[in-house]
Design an enzyme around this catalytic site. Structure first.
Site, mmCIF file in Angstrom:
data_model
loop_
_atom_site.group_PDB
_atom_site.id
_atom_site.type_symbol
_atom_site.label_atom_id
_atom_site.label_comp_id
_atom_site.label_asym_id
_atom_site.label_seq_id
_atom_site.Cartn_x
_atom_site.Cartn_y
_atom_site.Cartn_z
ATOM 1 N N ARG A 163 0.824 -1.208 0.000
ATOM 2 C CA ARG A 163 0.000 0.000 0.000
ATOM 3 C C ARG A 163 0.858 1.259 0.000
ATOM 4 O O ARG A 163 0.314 2.364 -0.045
ATOM 5 C CB ARG A 163 -0.884 0.011 1.240
ATOM 6 C CG ARG A 163 -2.316 -0.508 0.989
ATOM 7 C CD ARG A 163 -2.997 -0.477 2.322
ATOM 8 N NE ARG A 163 -4.407 -0.339 2.324
ATOM 9 C CZ ARG A 163 -5.253 -1.372 2.483
ATOM 10 N NH1 ARG A 163 -4.820 -2.592 2.512
ATOM 11 N NH2 ARG A 163 -6.535 -1.144 2.592
ATOM 12 N N ARG B 10 -18.273 -4.114 9.494
ATOM 13 C CA ARG B 10 -16.877 -3.714 9.704
ATOM 14 C C ARG B 10 -16.829 -2.324 10.317
ATOM 15 O O ARG B 10 -17.497 -1.409 9.828
ATOM 16 C CB ARG B 10 -16.140 -3.739 8.358
ATOM 17 C CG ARG B 10 -15.201 -4.908 8.234
ATOM 18 C CD ARG B 10 -14.537 -4.938 6.886
ATOM 19 N NE ARG B 10 -13.550 -3.882 6.700
ATOM 20 C CZ ARG B 10 -12.639 -3.903 5.741
ATOM 21 N NH1 ARG B 10 -12.589 -4.923 4.904
ATOM 22 N NH2 ARG B 10 -11.789 -2.922 5.600
ATOM 23 N N ARG C 194 -10.179 6.565 4.341
ATOM 24 C CA ARG C 194 -9.492 5.471 3.635
ATOM 25 C C ARG C 194 -9.311 5.803 2.157
ATOM 26 O O ARG C 194 -8.283 5.472 1.559
ATOM 27 C CB ARG C 194 -10.279 4.162 3.812
ATOM 28 C CG ARG C 194 -10.111 3.599 5.238
ATOM 29 C CD ARG C 194 -11.202 2.638 5.618
ATOM 30 N NE ARG C 194 -11.233 1.458 4.784
ATOM 31 C CZ ARG C 194 -12.336 0.764 4.523
ATOM 32 N NH1 ARG C 194 -13.492 1.128 5.017
ATOM 33 N NH2 ARG C 194 -12.263 -0.296 3.767
HETATM 34 P P1 AMP Z 1 -8.337 -3.769 4.018
HETATM 35 O O1 AMP Z 1 -9.110 -4.934 4.548
HETATM 36 O O2 AMP Z 1 -7.309 -4.171 3.001
HETATM 37 O O3 AMP Z 1 -9.230 -2.661 3.534
HETATM 38 O O4 AMP Z 1 -7.496 -3.173 5.247
HETATM 39 C C1 AMP Z 1 -8.136 -2.690 6.419
HETATM 40 C C2 AMP Z 1 -7.165 -1.838 7.223
HETATM 41 O O5 AMP Z 1 -6.037 -2.621 7.624
HETATM 42 C C3 AMP Z 1 -6.578 -0.639 6.496
HETATM 43 O O6 AMP Z 1 -7.426 0.495 6.513
HETATM 44 C C4 AMP Z 1 -5.288 -0.415 7.301
HETATM 45 O O7 AMP Z 1 -5.572 0.207 8.553
HETATM 46 C C5 AMP Z 1 -4.848 -1.835 7.591
HETATM 47 N N1 AMP Z 1 -3.989 -2.381 6.502
HETATM 48 C C6 AMP Z 1 -4.261 -3.438 5.702
HETATM 49 N N2 AMP Z 1 -3.264 -3.661 4.820
HETATM 50 C C7 AMP Z 1 -2.338 -2.700 5.076
HETATM 51 C C8 AMP Z 1 -1.087 -2.384 4.488
HETATM 52 N N3 AMP Z 1 -0.584 -3.085 3.461
HETATM 53 N N4 AMP Z 1 -0.408 -1.327 4.994
HETATM 54 C C9 AMP Z 1 -0.894 -0.608 6.033
HETATM 55 N N5 AMP Z 1 -2.072 -0.840 6.617
HETATM 56 C C10 AMP Z 1 -2.793 -1.895 6.158
#
Ligand code: AMP
Length: 195
Positions: free
Chosen positions: A89, A134, A145
């Site tokens: 990310r 969520r 986000r």
């Molecule tokens: P997601 O399910 O991929 O939308 O991730 C949910 C949350 O997890 C994000 O908003 C971040 O807080 C954290 N997160 C997930 N993947 C990453 C990553 N590669 N780098 C930093 N934070 C992450």
């Protein structure tokens, strides 16, 4: 062996396409978001460290994410390849991933970038809030986000485009059709080129 990154803003359908890719091509799915949510639920030490970032829609610090990802790859020695969902990310994470993989004689073969307009993304995330509950699917955190995506993650498009690995896929429409008609052919083409 094929390693993929599924890339896109929140709500683009990364998780859904990853699940289909993983089962069709027999790959190992790594979702950093799922890993973190599990830690938070189980109240582990990592969970307690990352909880506030997840709830606020901010990125977990790179060193924490990179360490967890490295451990997961190291454990899965028999995988035919990985589907990285929600990672990298940041440019820093992408560089760390390239380094980790090259140390194992592996590389990212293809980056599938799911594209959808902001109105669709917000609509989908709010719908998911009702279905899955969520904590970060509230209007305010969704906006954060999307902001974080624009500022910190979107520059990766250029990073992977320069490596000639980027495939843009229209993420709007029926989920199965997106997989069958758009995602699957792109992966099959890459596999054919490898053989
Ligand atoms: P997601 O399910 O991929 O939308 O991730 C949910 C949350 O997890 C994000 O908003 C971040 O807080 C954290 N997160 C997930 N993947 C990453 C990553 N590669 N780098 C930093 N934070 C992450």
């Amino acid at each position: 062996m094929i390693n993929l990154v599924i890339f896109g803003p929140p709500g683009a359908g990364k998780g859904t396409q990853s699940t289909r890719i993983t089962s069709h091509f027999d790959l190992f799915h790594i979702s950093t978001g799922d890993i973190f949510r599990k830690h938070v639920k189980e109240e582990t030490e990592i969970g307690l460290r990352v909880q506030s970032y997840l709830n606020a829609g901010k990125l977990v610090p790179d060193d924490v994410v990179i360490e967890i990802l490295g451990k997961t790859i190291d454990q899965e020695t028999s995988a035919n390849g990985f589907v990285f969902d929600g990672f990298p990310r940041t440019i820093n994470q992408a560089e760390a991933l390239d380094k980790m993989l090259s140390q194992k004689g592996m590389q990212i073969d293809i980056v599938i970038s799911l594209v959808a307009d902001e109105e669709t993304l917000i609509h989908r995330l709010l719908r998911r809030a009702n279905l899955e509950g969520r904590k970060d699917d509230t209007q305010k955190v969704i906006e954060e986000r999307l902001n974080v995506y624009q500022k910190q993650t979107k520059p990766l498009i250029d990073y992977y485009d320069k490596q000639d690995k980027l495939s843009e896929i229209d993420g709007i429409g029926d989920i199965d059709e997106i997989f069958e008609k758009r995602t699957k052919p792109v992966i099959e083409k890459t596999l054919k080129q490898q053989s």
